[in-house]
Design a protein around this motif. Structure first.
Motif, short mmCIF file in Angstrom:
data_model
loop_
_atom_site.label_atom_id
_atom_site.label_comp_id
_atom_site.label_asym_id
_atom_site.label_seq_id
_atom_site.Cartn_x
_atom_site.Cartn_y
_atom_site.Cartn_z
N ARG B 44 0.85 -1.20 0.00
CA ARG B 44 0.00 0.00 0.00
C ARG B 44 0.88 1.24 0.00
O ARG B 44 1.96 1.24 0.59
CB ARG B 44 -0.90 -0.01 1.24
CG ARG B 44 -1.90 -1.14 1.25
CD ARG B 44 -2.87 -1.04 2.42
NE ARG B 44 -3.75 -2.19 2.43
CZ ARG B 44 -3.52 -3.33 3.07
NH1 ARG B 44 -2.40 -3.45 3.79
NH2 ARG B 44 -4.35 -4.32 3.01
N SER B 46 0.36 3.84 1.68
CA SER B 46 0.48 4.31 3.06
C SER B 46 1.63 3.60 3.77
O SER B 46 2.40 4.21 4.52
CB SER B 46 -0.83 4.06 3.81
OG SER B 46 -1.23 2.71 3.69
N THR B 47 1.78 2.28 3.50
CA THR B 47 2.87 1.51 4.09
C THR B 47 4.21 1.98 3.54
O THR B 47 5.18 2.18 4.29
CB THR B 47 2.69 0.01 3.79
OG1 THR B 47 1.39 -0.39 4.16
CG2 THR B 47 3.72 -0.82 4.51
N GLU B 49 4.92 4.85 2.33
CA GLU B 49 5.20 6.20 2.86
C GLU B 49 5.84 6.10 4.24
O GLU B 49 6.85 6.77 4.52
CB GLU B 49 3.87 6.96 2.94
CG GLU B 49 4.02 8.42 3.36
CD GLU B 49 2.67 9.07 3.65
OE1 GLU B 49 1.66 8.70 3.01
OE2 GLU B 49 2.64 9.94 4.53
#
Lengths: 207, 70
Positions: B44, B46-47, B49
């Motif tokens: 993901r 988000s991961t 990042e």
């Protein structure tokens, strides 16, 4: 009754079916071997003959109904033909068809047992289950075609070899399209199941 | 798989262990191990990042594309 108990009970029932079907396969093989080696205590005449299909049987004697005579015939039926003291190769062919049939049923039960074993271990979405479902589908389709072909070929051989006055034998290929449809349905389910497992693995391995 | 993970290289450069990274970004060691070993199917944003922020690197430092023929 919760899911686990239902699975356990079904697994036990499948195990019983497995042993029963195994006994059927073993007995067909054993009888075949005993016949082949012409063992004394196996009387071919007592093997209940072999199945034949007829389109018409014409009877020379009339049917009596309310004291009056009527000509009659029997149509579209099947029966077991018993021919005493004859070397009946037809029996072996019929047994071969029955053996193929029984072995495929045994395989289906085996795959079902494997699936239920997985389910009782709480392994639902595993690729092995999907593969077993696929194999069951292929077995069902096989069952609807191959044994029928053997029976058809046997019937053809019987018809070409035996002459029976007043009996018109029938030889047709019973194409069981409903069973093939069922097999295709199970096949589609297996494809969808396997794709679902792929998606699950993708999801599990997404960080 | 054509995408190779160089997470262990970046961790070594930053002198950080997988356990440290796991504690800092809030991702389990199991998941980070899957990423490090190249078994991950996807990541993901988000991961990614969180990892890049913690390791002070670019996504290209962690991932490398190697075509199948090479």
């Amino acid at each position: 009754m919760d899911n686990y108990k239902i699975l356990k009970v079904t697994k036990i029932i499948l195990n019983i079916f497995w042993y029963l079907q195994l006994a059927v396969v073993a007995s067909i093989i054993l009888i075949g071997l005993l016949l082949l080696f012409d063992v004394d205590f196996i009387d071919l005449n007592r093997l209940n003959g072999f199945k034949i299909h007829f389109s018409k049987i014409i009877f020379s004697d009339p049917l009596i109904y309310n004291g009056e005579n009527y000509d009659f015939s029997l149509t579209n039926g099947e029966g077991r033909l018993h021919i005493n003291d004859l070397d009946q190769k037809f029996v072996y062919l019929r047994m071969f068809g029955a053996l193929i049939d029984s072995i495929v049923y045994l395989m289906i039960i085996h795959f079902l047992r494997k699936i239920f074993e997985s389910l009782t271990e709480n392994k639902y979405f595993v690729s092995s289950n999907g593969m077993y479902i696929k194999k069951i589908a292929i077995s069902i389709i096989f069952l609807s075609i191959v044994p029928e072909m053997i029976y058809y070929l046997t019937d053809r051989w019987i018809i070409s070899t035996i002459e029976l006055k007043n009996v018109i034998f029938k030889n047709e290929f019973n194409f069981e399209y409903q069973t093939i449809l069922l097999g295709l349905l199970v096949f589609v389910i297996s494809i969808v199941f396997l794709r679902g497992i792929e998606l699950k693995e993708d999801q599990d391995l997404t960080i | 798989m054509p995408i190779i993970t160089n997470l262990d290289v970046v961790l070594a450069k930053r002198k950080m262990s997988l356990t440290d990274l796991s504690e800092r970004v809030g991702i389990t060691i199991a998941n980070l191990s899957i990423l490090k070993s190249g078994k991950a199917r996807a990541i993901r944003f988000s991961t990614l990042e969180l990892i890049c922020k913690e390791l002070d690197c670019q996504p290209g430092d962690i991932f490398e594309f190697v075509p199948k023929n090479k």
